[in-house]
Design a protein around this motif. Structure first.
Motif, PDB file in Angstrom:
ATOM      1  N   TYR A  37       0.826  -1.210   0.000  1.00 59.40           N
ATOM      2  CA  TYR A  37       0.000   0.000   0.000  1.00 59.40           C
ATOM      3  C   TYR A  37       0.861   1.261   0.000  1.00 59.40           C
ATOM      4  CZ  TYR A  37       1.087   0.740   4.933  1.00 59.40           C
ATOM      5  OH  TYR A  37       1.748   0.965   6.121  1.00 59.40           O
ATOM      6  N   ALA A  40       0.349   4.120  -2.535  1.00 58.50           N
ATOM      7  CA  ALA A  40      -0.859   4.922  -2.334  1.00 58.50           C
ATOM      8  C   ALA A  40      -0.737   5.860  -1.140  1.00 58.50           C
ATOM      9  CB  ALA A  40      -2.067   3.997  -2.141  1.00 58.50           C
ATOM     10  N   VAL A  41      -0.111   5.393  -0.053  1.00 58.19           N
ATOM     11  CA  VAL A  41      -0.100   6.190   1.168  1.00 58.19           C
ATOM     12  C   VAL A  41       1.038   7.206   1.194  1.00 58.19           C
ATOM     13  CG1 VAL A  41       1.351   4.714   2.641  1.00 58.19           C
ATOM     14  CG2 VAL A  41      -0.501   6.045   3.665  1.00 58.19           C
ATOM     15  N   ARG A  44       0.250  10.696   0.038  1.00 62.98           N
ATOM     16  CA  ARG A  44      -0.620  11.330   1.033  1.00 62.98           C
ATOM     17  C   ARG A  44       0.219  11.899   2.177  1.00 62.98           C
ATOM     18  NH1 ARG A  44      -5.284   7.387   2.876  1.00 62.98           N
ATOM     19  NH2 ARG A  44      -5.500   7.334   0.616  1.00 62.98           N
ATOM     20  N   LEU A 269      -4.380   6.507   7.157  1.00 66.11           N
ATOM     21  CA  LEU A 269      -5.449   5.697   6.579  1.00 66.11           C
ATOM     22  C   LEU A 269      -6.631   5.657   7.535  1.00 66.11           C
ATOM     23  CD1 LEU A 269      -3.397   2.613   5.311  1.00 66.11           C
ATOM     24  CD2 LEU A 269      -4.254   4.512   3.939  1.00 66.11           C
ATOM     25  N   GLU A 272     -12.232   3.279   6.123  1.00 66.74           N
ATOM     26  CA  GLU A 272     -12.723   2.994   4.782  1.00 66.74           C
ATOM     27  C   GLU A 272     -11.612   2.496   3.862  1.00 66.74           C
ATOM     28  OE1 GLU A 272     -12.078   7.554   4.725  1.00 66.74           O
ATOM     29  OE2 GLU A 272     -12.257   5.907   6.173  1.00 66.74           O
ATOM     30  N   ASP A 273     -10.352   2.753   4.234  1.00 65.99           N
ATOM     31  CA  ASP A 273      -9.226   2.336   3.396  1.00 65.99           C
ATOM     32  C   ASP A 273      -8.921   0.857   3.533  1.00 65.99           C
ATOM     33  OD1 ASP A 273      -8.361   4.852   2.167  1.00 65.99           O
ATOM     34  OD2 ASP A 273      -7.866   5.468   4.208  1.00 65.99           O
ATOM     35  N   GLU A 274      -9.056   0.308   4.721  1.00 61.77           N
ATOM     36  CA  GLU A 274      -8.701  -1.088   4.940  1.00 61.77           C
ATOM     37  C   GLU A 274      -9.472  -1.681   6.116  1.00 61.77           C
ATOM     38  OE1 GLU A 274      -8.174  -4.336   4.367  1.00 61.77           O
ATOM     39  OE2 GLU A 274      -6.994  -3.228   2.901  1.00 61.77           O
ATOM     40  N   ARG A 287     -10.993   8.415   7.710  1.00 60.81           N
ATOM     41  CA  ARG A 287      -9.737   9.077   7.347  1.00 60.81           C
ATOM     42  C   ARG A 287      -9.784  10.581   7.618  1.00 60.81           C
ATOM     43  NH1 ARG A 287      -8.703   9.530   1.308  1.00 60.81           N
ATOM     44  NH2 ARG A 287      -9.215   7.321   1.397  1.00 60.81           N
TER      45      ARG A 287
END
Length: 321
Positions: A37, A40-41, A44, A269, A272-274, A287
């Motif tokens: 991940y 993606a993170v 951010r 995160l 809803e992300d994981e 988040r």
């Protein structure tokens, strides 16, 4: 926008281990098959800290650098001005149980990959699971490291170890395979660690000395104050979580402690992300709510303090001697 002052110092660090390592800690063998991940993170994280003009020390795992997308993500952190530290090759939270040769390999392999990806040898190290030991510190000195940041002075760590034993988590010893051999017990710091100073200091080893910069815990009580813990409290009451954090900062100021705040990638995160990581502290927050809380935490940290990397914080130990 966070405004910086000249003094005193506070530091910011991020342990950028792949989130599926948390499944490994629970004895779930499927962790190796999960996609990373980090691509993606990491953007951010860069955007969030960049908006606040904050630089942090990111301790990275060597195995993550063997994947092109992950290596690119970590290179982008260095390009954005963040320090890259060594978090071992394999992220074994029982690193203190390894023999000296195995410790050396864990440090050296990650060090080599970090240098290949960033063009710079790391200056600092943090042991996974805070599993430091005197032989590990001596290894770091021999390899030219300037500081270690593996001490976690809290009574909660040893209590967590007993919780793991009593809560039905499967033993890594019973799950060990040729591809992933591991001893049964994770350190999570020790009762002796809870009594150690919260201030940066020099530590003597058989190979020389280096600076130790502990993860800050609540002065006096030694309760955790890293953001994951604060977000865990916020699942019950955001107001109480912020009051807890402000109390910790006041005590740090009274005790002359320059706080070093620890972050994790899961802090960026939400639920809803994981959903599979809902058991992890703070992962029952959305988040947006979590990032709002983190923004307030960082704002309070920077009031009257200059927030720097761990290397910059550690450097002051020698400058003020």
């Amino acid at each position: 926008m966070i405004r910086h002052t000249s003094a005193p110092l506070a530091s910011l660090s991020l342990d950028l281990d792949n989130k599926w390592a948390y499944l490994r800690s629970r004895g779930e063998s499927v962790w190796q098959k999960r996609p990373s991940y980090l691509p993606a993170v990491v953007p951010r994280i860069i955007d969030f800290l960049g908006e606040r003009s904050l630089a942090c020390t990111t301790f990275v795992v060597g195995e993550d650098l063997t994947r092109e997308a992950d290596a690119h993500a970590i290179a982008s952190l260095r390009h954005a001005g963040h320090e890259i530290g060594n978090h071992s090759q394999s992220h074994l939270p029982w690193m203190d149980a390894l023999n000296v040769d195995e410790m050396e390999r864990e440090v050296e392999q990650a060090e080599t990959l970090i240098a290949q990806v960033t063009g710079e040898k790391p200056l600092g190290f943090r042991a996974p699971g805070f599993s430091w030991s005197p032989p590990l510190l001596a290894t770091l000195v021999r390899r030219g490291y300037r500081y270690d940041a593996s001490v976690f002075p809290t009574f909660i760590g040893p209590a967590a170890r007993w919780y793991v034993k009593l809560s039905g988590f499967r033993s890594q010893q019973s799950q060990a395979t040729a591809e992933d051999p591991a001893p049964a017990e994770q350190r999570f710091s020790s009762f002796g660690d809870a009594l150690r100073t919260l201030r940066p200091h020099r530590v003597a080893t058989t190979a020389g000395s280096l600076i130790e910069l502990p993860v800050t815990t609540m002065p006096l009580s030694r309760a955790p104050i890293h953001f994951t813990y604060v977000s865990f409290l916020a699942q019950k009451s955001p107001a109480a979580a912020l009051a807890y954090w402000r109390t910790a900062l006041r005590l740090c100021r009274l005790r002359g402690v320059g706080p070093s705040l620890l972050l994790h990638p899961l802090d960026f995160l939400g639920e809803e992300d994981e959903p599979q990581l809902a058991y992890f502290p703070g992962m029952k927050l959305a988040r947006a709510a979590k990032l709002k809380l983190l923004s307030e935490v960082l704002d309070h940290l920077a009031r009257g303090r200059r927030v720097v990397t761990v290397a910059q914080h550690a450097e002051q130990v020698d400058l003020t001697r």
